[in-house]
Scaffold this active site. Sequence first.
Site, PDB file in Angstrom:
ATOM      1  N   LYS A 123      24.086  70.771  68.746  1.00 25.93           N
ATOM      2  CA  LYS A 123      24.083  70.475  67.316  1.00 25.93           C
ATOM      3  C   LYS A 123      25.026  69.312  66.979  1.00 25.93           C
ATOM      4  CE  LYS A 123      21.421  74.064  66.222  1.00 25.93           C
ATOM      5  NZ  LYS A 123      21.173  74.784  67.470  1.00 25.93           N
TER       6      LYS A 123
HETATM    7  C1  LIG Z   1      20.070  75.554  67.890  1.00 24.62           C
HETATM    8  C2  LIG Z   1      20.027  75.835  69.337  1.00 24.62           C
HETATM    9  C3  LIG Z   1      18.810  75.910  70.040  1.00 24.62           C
HETATM   10  C4  LIG Z   1      17.483  75.790  69.345  1.00 24.62           C
HETATM   11  O1  LIG Z   1      17.245  74.488  68.851  1.00 24.62           O
HETATM   12  P1  LIG Z   1      16.129  74.242  67.749  1.00 24.62           P
HETATM   13  O2  LIG Z   1      16.257  72.825  67.377  1.00 24.62           O
HETATM   14  O3  LIG Z   1      16.451  75.175  66.623  1.00 24.62           O
HETATM   15  O4  LIG Z   1      14.820  74.569  68.373  1.00 24.62           O
HETATM   16  C5  LIG Z   1      18.848  76.097  71.409  1.00 24.62           C
HETATM   17  N1  LIG Z   1      20.016  76.245  72.053  1.00 24.62           N
HETATM   18  C6  LIG Z   1      21.212  76.187  71.418  1.00 24.62           C
HETATM   19  C7  LIG Z   1      22.457  76.374  72.201  1.00 24.62           C
HETATM   20  C8  LIG Z   1      21.252  75.962  70.044  1.00 24.62           C
HETATM   21  O5  LIG Z   1      22.434  75.908  69.422  1.00 24.62           O
END
Ligand SMILES: *Cc1c(COP(=O)(O)O)cnc(C)c1O
Length: 495
Positions: A113
């Site tokens: 993120k």
């Molecule tokens: C948010 C997240 C995901 C999923 O990503 P999306 O964009 O919501 O599909 C997968 N792994 C981790 C560690 C995340 O924080």
Amino acid sequence: MNHIYYKSTRDNDINVLASEAILKGISDDGGLFIPEKMPELDFDIKDIVNMSYKEIAYKVMKGFFTDFTEEELKYCIENAYDSKFDTEEIAPIKKTKDAYFLELYHGPTLAFKDMALSILPYLLKTASKKNGIEDKIVILTATSGDTGKAALEGFKDVPGTEIIVFFPSDGVSEVQRLQMVTQNGRNTHVVAIDGNFDDAQSGVKKIFTDKEFIKELKDNNCVFSSANSINIGRLVPQVVYYFYAYAKMCSKDEIKFGEKINFVVPTGNFGNILAAYFAKNMGVPVNKLICASNDNKVLYDFFESGSYDKNREFLTTISPSMDILISSNLERLIYFICDRDSNKVAEFMKELSENGVYNISEEMKDKLKDFYGGYATEGETKKAIGKVYGENKYLIDTHTAVAYSVYEDYLNSTKDTLKTVIASTASPYKFTNAVMTSLHDKYTSVDDFELMKKMSELIGSEIPSGVKNLNEREVIHKDVCKKDEMKEIVRGFLK
Ligand SMILES: *Cc1c(COP(=O)(O)O)cnc(C)c1O
């Protein structure tokens, strides 16, 4: 210069520039902003092979954010991808026996993120200046665990902003929870909600489209925006690392330029993998986009059957950031595969909110050939962690393990020999308990922070500062609310 305009997935008559789409986060009709067309590259993909992350970021983002000047965009990029990341590469690739892991967790909060949330505050501030907004920007965010912390870090103490994060009280790891509730910053608010991620996300979306409440805030000089992946200010920066990964694979001579590769993406809200789809459509030589789900396999079922059906039990798993039954960004893919028919998308989304299910036509299903859907059970996820560690002495987190397990299934069923890059979305230090107990039962009753030390000894790396001593920090945020109290809580914070 030719601008790219953004439409709403539910209304093609809407046309806004990038800065406005970033500011609003979501369209007033509840739809998501979507570029009217994929930007045409004004460079040869070959040219990026030896470029740095920041250089590629500029090349890719300028195609989308056409109303930002070169100076503005470069300012945003320079400030985002700096020493907050613990490596100058920003997103290094690790080669193992049978795959390549694109490590997207070298930012301050140890999850992918950060790749977008480190730049979003700069994009938003620039956008508000451009649009002459003097109101306070209130970032309202639902999190399945990682977005919340990354958004808090990105927006803390940013002048003219207030950030409010809702997380599901029983749906995040202990490290994730502590990361959020110990957050400092004058403008930060964190609330646990009695419910799951879908409840939090639906509640936030409801507030975003509550016209009366929006007016009330406006009268108090506040406007809402979103740090969730529904915001194109999140999505576009994520497209960058798929270009970067391809460039790295070339510059390290793992592939010849033009050779296709696969990407495997552990998926929840469908944001990360949608960014990969954008990259493919812009010309990155990609064969398959492998969409990996955990036991909440609503996307796997969708790719199999063409029916999106959220009427099922919500399961909490060891990959909590993917515990989602309403994958928001799928709406954007639906828009593409129904030939940008926004009325049709609006109908599907109405069916989803009223009945929890919609079915796409065979014709639409035929357009999903870029994707391969798979899922991993809890047992398979743990096994994958053990296998990758056993073969390479390389430790992956639970989300990345879901992806690896699905990749194994993909290989078995297709016998594909193309090189494959797995999006590694979090550091194993964020999910210490689940990761260490996957290696050995003896860790079962050891506490998370003791396990961090053990993990550090095992892999010979320092405990990252983002999680070190987290259990000794002061808990600042103690609010808990029910899902129908979210609006009141927000009102209280903004008084
Ligand atoms: C948010 C997240 C995901 C999923 O990503 P999306 O964009 O919501 O599909 C997968 N792994 C981790 C560690 C995340 O924080």
